[in-house]
Design a protein around this motif. Structure first.
Motif, PDB file in Angstrom:
ATOM      1  N   LYS A 179      10.493  -7.283 -59.163  1.00  0.00           N
ATOM      2  CA  LYS A 179       9.248  -7.376 -59.924  1.00  0.00           C
ATOM      3  C   LYS A 179       9.403  -7.011 -61.392  1.00  0.00           C
ATOM      4  O   LYS A 179       8.491  -7.282 -62.185  1.00  0.00           O
ATOM      5  N   GLY A 180      10.532  -6.435 -61.774  1.00  0.00           N
ATOM      6  CA  GLY A 180      10.708  -6.113 -63.179  1.00  0.00           C
ATOM      7  C   GLY A 180      11.980  -5.342 -63.455  1.00  0.00           C
ATOM      8  O   GLY A 180      12.731  -4.993 -62.539  1.00  0.00           O
ATOM      9  N   VAL A 214      12.867  -2.955 -58.157  1.00  0.00           N
ATOM     10  CA  VAL A 214      13.025  -3.135 -59.595  1.00  0.00           C
ATOM     11  C   VAL A 214      14.511  -3.049 -59.944  1.00  0.00           C
ATOM     12  O   VAL A 214      15.304  -2.456 -59.204  1.00  0.00           O
ATOM     13  N   LEU A 227      10.239  -1.725 -70.602  1.00  0.00           N
ATOM     14  CA  LEU A 227       9.856  -2.536 -69.453  1.00  0.00           C
ATOM     15  C   LEU A 227       9.989  -4.016 -69.779  1.00  0.00           C
ATOM     16  O   LEU A 227       9.327  -4.521 -70.698  1.00  0.00           O
ATOM     17  N   ASN A 228      10.852  -4.690 -69.042  1.00  0.00           N
ATOM     18  CA  ASN A 228      11.081  -6.129 -69.209  1.00  0.00           C
ATOM     19  C   ASN A 228      11.399  -6.507 -70.652  1.00  0.00           C
ATOM     20  O   ASN A 228      11.186  -7.644 -71.065  1.00  0.00           O
ATOM     21  N   LEU A 258       4.538  -2.497 -64.769  1.00  0.00           N
ATOM     22  CA  LEU A 258       5.320  -3.649 -64.314  1.00  0.00           C
ATOM     23  C   LEU A 258       4.474  -4.608 -63.486  1.00  0.00           C
ATOM     24  O   LEU A 258       4.588  -5.829 -63.615  1.00  0.00           O
ATOM     25  N   MET A 262       2.433  -6.621 -65.882  1.00  0.00           N
ATOM     26  CA  MET A 262       3.240  -7.654 -66.540  1.00  0.00           C
ATOM     27  C   MET A 262       3.470  -8.835 -65.601  1.00  0.00           C
ATOM     28  O   MET A 262       3.366  -9.999 -66.007  1.00  0.00           O
ATOM     29  N   GLN A 263       3.777  -8.520 -64.361  1.00  0.00           N
ATOM     30  CA  GLN A 263       4.023  -9.577 -63.386  1.00  0.00           C
ATOM     31  C   GLN A 263       2.769 -10.443 -63.207  1.00  0.00           C
ATOM     32  O   GLN A 263       2.850 -11.674 -63.154  1.00  0.00           O
ATOM     33  N   GLN A 315       4.307 -12.029 -67.640  1.00  0.00           N
ATOM     34  CA  GLN A 315       5.368 -11.408 -68.444  1.00  0.00           C
ATOM     35  C   GLN A 315       6.417 -10.738 -67.562  1.00  0.00           C
ATOM     36  O   GLN A 315       7.142  -9.861 -68.007  1.00  0.00           O
ATOM     37  N   GLY A 316       6.493 -11.196 -66.322  1.00  0.00           N
ATOM     38  CA  GLY A 316       7.478 -10.645 -65.405  1.00  0.00           C
ATOM     39  C   GLY A 316       8.737 -11.484 -65.362  1.00  0.00           C
ATOM     40  O   GLY A 316       9.074 -12.196 -66.314  1.00  0.00           O
ATOM     41  N   LEU A 317       9.445 -11.408 -64.240  1.00  0.00           N
ATOM     42  CA  LEU A 317      10.703 -12.127 -64.076  1.00  0.00           C
ATOM     43  C   LEU A 317      10.405 -13.465 -63.411  1.00  0.00           C
ATOM     44  O   LEU A 317      10.224 -13.537 -62.201  1.00  0.00           O
TER      45      LEU A 317
END
Length: 256
Positions: free
Chosen positions: A36-37, A66, A113-114, A131, A134-135, A139-141
């Motif tokens: 998740k990040g 993570v 973070l990220n 995180l 962001m997800q 803005q996550g992975l």
């Protein structure tokens, strides 16, 4: 913080080994699961504010969803204790992030973070909340990244997406316990996890799937026993910026 006994250290190490026996980024059926990040903690053995962040970081490593990396910096060495895991390169990376964030200086313990945001890294619940946010906001992975060690080769596979980014390999030591004999944390024994030893850019990604093969010997050496792969963009000056994909693996011939 009270000194950690030998029995406590053995118990912790055994629990983590059981937790990480299967990659947290691989479902039981063998399907790739996106972390998740990414959390990058900038810490120092010479900083009295850092042990709580190091404990919070350990919780994130144990949590397993993570990519967690700990960078020991060297600018607090003048306080009387030279960080045994600190490097100038780790300090340089933190200063590069400061330029990305428009800051004039750096601090510890700082959690990035990220590659997109930063905060004091002492609260694992808040780090998780950030995180998750962001997800949820995109803005996550978002790009799948996989890595596997097969014999003497480290194979990296990056999926498709949009934009451009560097393929960055971050080597680390999984676990070390250090007793501080001087400085602000004198008398404390602290467990450190995923302490970064080297960072290398090994390729470029332009949105198309790519495969990269590297020698695997570096993650089974005395210096490092694991690595993370980050798909990280850069700003116009080349400073590290948003991370759009990542994975982590240990230095043993197991697919992740």
């Amino acid at each position: 913080m009270q000194p950690v006994s030998k029995c406590q250290r053995i118990y912790r190490a055994t629990c983590l080994a059981l937790l990480l026996a299967v990659s947290p980024f691989q479902a039981q059926a063998g399907t790739f699961v996106q972390p998740k990040g990414v959390i990058e903690l900038f810490t120092s053995q010479g900083c009295r504010s850092c042990p709580p962040a190091d404990r919070a970081f350990e919780q994130l490593v144990r949590q397993g969803d993570v990519v967690a990396l700990s960078y020991h910096v060297d600018y607090w060495n003048y306080l009387g204790w030279a960080d045994t895991l600190g490097t100038a390169e780790n300090t340089d990376r933190q200063y590069a992030y400061a330029k990305t964030f428009g800051r004039s200086g750096v601090y510890t313990p700082q959690a990035v973070l990220n590659g997109r945001d930063h905060l004091k890294g002492t609260d694992s619940a808040e780090l998780n909340r950030r995180l998750d946010g962001m997800q949820a906001s995109g803005q996550g992975l978002v790009v799948p990244v996989k890595a596997s060690q097969n014999g003497d080769q480290l194979s990296i596979s990056v999926g498709s997406g949009t934009g451009k980014a560097n393929v960055v390999v971050v080597y680390f030591r999984e676990h070390q316990t250090v007793e501080m004999l001087k400085g602000e944390n004198v008398g404390k024994s602290v467990d450190y996890w995923h302490s970064v030893t080297d960072v290398q850019t090994v390729g470029m990604w332009n949105g198309e799937p790519i495969d990269i093969t590297l020698p695997a010997r570096v993650i089974s050496s005395d210096k490092s026993d694991g690595c993370a792969v980050l798909l990280q963009s850069a700003d116009e000056e080349g400073n590290p910026s948003g991370i759009v994909g990542a994975t982590v693996m240990k230095g043993r011939p197991t697919n992740f």
